[in-house]
Enzyme design. Structure first.
Site, PDB file in Angstrom:
ATOM      1  N   SER A 262       0.825  -1.207   0.000  1.00 36.72           N
ATOM      2  CA  SER A 262       0.000   0.000   0.000  1.00 36.72           C
ATOM      3  C   SER A 262       0.860   1.257   0.000  1.00 36.72           C
ATOM      4  CB  SER A 262      -0.898   0.010   1.242  1.00 36.72           C
ATOM      5  OG  SER A 262      -0.107   0.260   2.393  1.00 36.72           O
ATOM      6  N   LYS A 263       0.188   2.363  -0.235  1.00 40.29           N
ATOM      7  CA  LYS A 263       0.849   3.679  -0.198  1.00 40.29           C
ATOM      8  C   LYS A 263       1.493   3.900   1.172  1.00 40.29           C
ATOM      9  CE  LYS A 263      -0.477   8.536  -0.155  1.00 40.29           C
ATOM     10  NZ  LYS A 263      -1.584   9.478  -0.180  1.00 40.29           N
ATOM     11  N   ARG A 264       0.791   3.440   2.230  1.00 37.43           N
ATOM     12  CA  ARG A 264       1.307   3.620   3.591  1.00 37.43           C
ATOM     13  C   ARG A 264       2.639   2.900   3.802  1.00 37.43           C
ATOM     14  NH1 ARG A 264      -3.075   2.372   6.013  1.00 37.43           N
ATOM     15  NH2 ARG A 264      -4.033   4.407   6.019  1.00 37.43           N
ATOM     16  N   GLY A 266       4.947   2.427   1.585  1.00 40.03           N
ATOM     17  CA  GLY A 266       5.969   3.263   0.953  1.00 40.03           C
ATOM     18  C   GLY A 266       6.344   4.447   1.810  1.00 40.03           C
ATOM     19  N   GLU A 267       5.321   5.107   2.377  1.00 39.73           N
ATOM     20  CA  GLU A 267       5.573   6.285   3.221  1.00 39.73           C
ATOM     21  C   GLU A 267       6.361   5.900   4.471  1.00 39.73           C
ATOM     22  OE1 GLU A 267       1.583   7.643   3.778  1.00 39.73           O
ATOM     23  OE2 GLU A 267       1.557   8.779   1.891  1.00 39.73           O
TER      24      GLU A 267
END
Length: 504
Positions: A262-264, A266-267
């Protein structure tokens, strides 16, 4: 393959394109190009509530940057357009009506409140409410009404949907290029809504109709659509159409633990999950992209190809042309592929070494210009050639080679303590004399002259070469010190050594 395949990538414009979506597009592209087929982009924008502006342009820009442009789609009209579902909405009702006329679908007038009541009653009994064969004859739909009653309610503008009538008790045999043969009991399927009360088709109807009208031969999509395969096969059968071949791709998994990337993730772990930087039009927040983080598109494509597929040989570094030649759908893995940020950097480093040096020179020149440094392309090319072996990104060329453009004004303290002794200034003055006399001033001639003097002087190589490097670079780093001296030139080499003698 007798018929040239037609495949489609059909994203919804509800946000930026995740690398999982890019991989789906890539596999479609590779399959099409290998088999002299056509790669189509279709924008599935029937869900207007979740529509996010600028997403379509972002999707197209991403595919182009990755080097996998579509053959037909918005702005590249073929014979099967339009390629946005919102521009095709007048086509779908006729197909829903066709299913009603054939007895494969029905009008359902149940209100949200009525359905919610049914759900709660089932929950109270520890059951799950499914709208299908076992209760549809007791609910508010056209299966339990006369034709006159149905018409009257439709004419009166009563809210309704159109549902597919799933077979009550049948074993459905499904096949998938990646997953093989499967069986599904139709008794567990629900009667999915095909046409909504707002006059728009659901994904299931629009998708099947568009794939048929666009003559799609192979549907290559993510694993999340596998539960829809039974319904889609039943819809093809109800229409009397030949179904395309299906291939469901494995998920891209988190680097640690279970679950979909998910995007999370990556962050949290500091890597991009989008091909290009995304600026959210609603919140104005930015999400990093592979392009802006300095990755080469060739590296990103190579990395994505190997997330779920490999050719069964040792080779891992592939150009796009080589991927097209070796890619086979039936060798795509069934199980999820774990994303590895370090492996992604490894692919980047390998492709940086293979990249045409003119690409690296142009990128490095941009960095230098931003810093107000003017330098000839010829000189920058020479520096790139010396530094690229140690670089992962073009930006690393500056971090590892700034001293080719600027004189060091300070020196690594640990190195100074270790190598700059009382007699070092004297030794460096002697090196200045040798440098001054060396002609032609190139790496070979300078290396020969300095090494000859060291051997004759009885000094250790380290006692001379280490302070020589420290004088030119300010630290114990960089390529061959004679190459550095030859690159910056005799005058600057002497100037740096003299400055070091004065400073240290």
């Amino acid at each position: 393959m007798s018929q040239n395949p037609r495949v489609r990538f059909a994203p919804s414009p509800t946000g930026p394109l995740h690398i999982g979506g890019v991989r789906t597009a890539l596999y479609n592209y590779l399959f099409a190009k290998k088999n002299n087929g056509t790669f189509i982009l279709r924008i599935e924008d029937t869900d207007q509530q979740r529509y996010v502006e600028r997403t379509e342009e972002y999707i197209i820009d991403s595919l182009n940057w990755c080097g996998i442009p579509f053959d037909e789609g918005p702005g590249k009209e073929g014979d099967f357009g339009p390629y946005r579902q919102s521009e095709r909405k007048d086509k779908y009702f006729a197909f829903a009506k066709q299913l009603i006329d054939s007895g494969d679908a029905y009008y359902a007038f149940d209100s949200e409140e009525a359905l919610d009541k049914e759900r709660k009653e089932h929950e109270a009994q520890g059951k799950t409410f499914i709208y299908n064969w076992h209760n549809r004859n007791k609910l508010d739909n056209s299966l339990n009404l006369t034709a006159e009653e149905v018409q009257k309610r439709l004419d009166g503008g009563e809210e309704h949907v159109i549902r597919f009538k799933s077979p009550a008790d049948e074993t459905l045999y499904l096949d998938d290029i990646i997953r093989g043969d499967m069986e599904v009991q139709t008794s567990v399927l629900d009667d999915k809504v095909l046409f909504k009360g707002d006059g728009m088709p659901t994904y299931h109807l629009a998708n099947i109709v568009d794939d048929h009208l666009m003559e799609i031969t192979h549907v290559i999509r993510g694993e999340e659509w596998l539960p829809s395969l039974a319904l889609h096969k039943l819809l093809y059968r109800a229409f009397g159409w030949d179904a395309p071949q299906f291939a469901h791709l494995p998920l891209i998994m988190k680097p640690v633990g279970k679950g979909k990337l998910s995007k999370r993730d990556g962050e949290k772990m500091g890597f991009p999950v989008f091909p290009l930087e995304w600026k959210d039009p609603k919140s104005d927040t930015r999400s990093s992209g592979y392009r802006e983080d300095g990755y080469l598109p060739e590296a990103v494509i190579n990395m994505l190809a190997f997330l779920g597929w490999n050719p069964g040989i040792e080779k891992e570094i592939y150009s796009l042309e080589e991927l097209i030649a070796d890619f086979e759908l039936n060798t795509v893995h069934k199980s999820g592929a774990k994303f590895d940020p370090d492996k992604t950097k490894w692919f980047q480093q390998q492709h940086l070494q293979l990249a045409d040096e003119s690409v690296l020179v142009a990128g490095f020149k941009e960095i230098l210009e931003e810093k107000g440094i003017e330098s000839s392309a010829e000189y920058v090319a020479k520096v790139v050639h010396l530094l690229k072996e140690r670089a992962v990104f073009i930006s690393d060329l500056w971090e590892s080679g700034w001293y080719f453009f600027e004189r060091p004004t300070s020196y690594d303290e640990k190195a100074v303590k270790k190598i700059w002794k009382e007699d070092t200034g004297e030794i460096m003055s002697k090196i200045c004399e040798i440098i001054y006399k060396t002609e032609p001033f190139n790496a070979e001639a300078l290396s020969a002259a300095v090494k000859e003097w060291i051997q004759g002087s009885g000094l250790g190589f380290g006692k001379v070469m280490q302070p020589f490097r420290l004088s030119l670079v300010g630290a114990m780093q960089g390529p061959d010190v004679f190459e550095i001296a030859a690159s910056i030139g005799k005058e600057k080499t002497l100037e740096r050594i003299r400055f070091a003698i004065e400073s240290l």
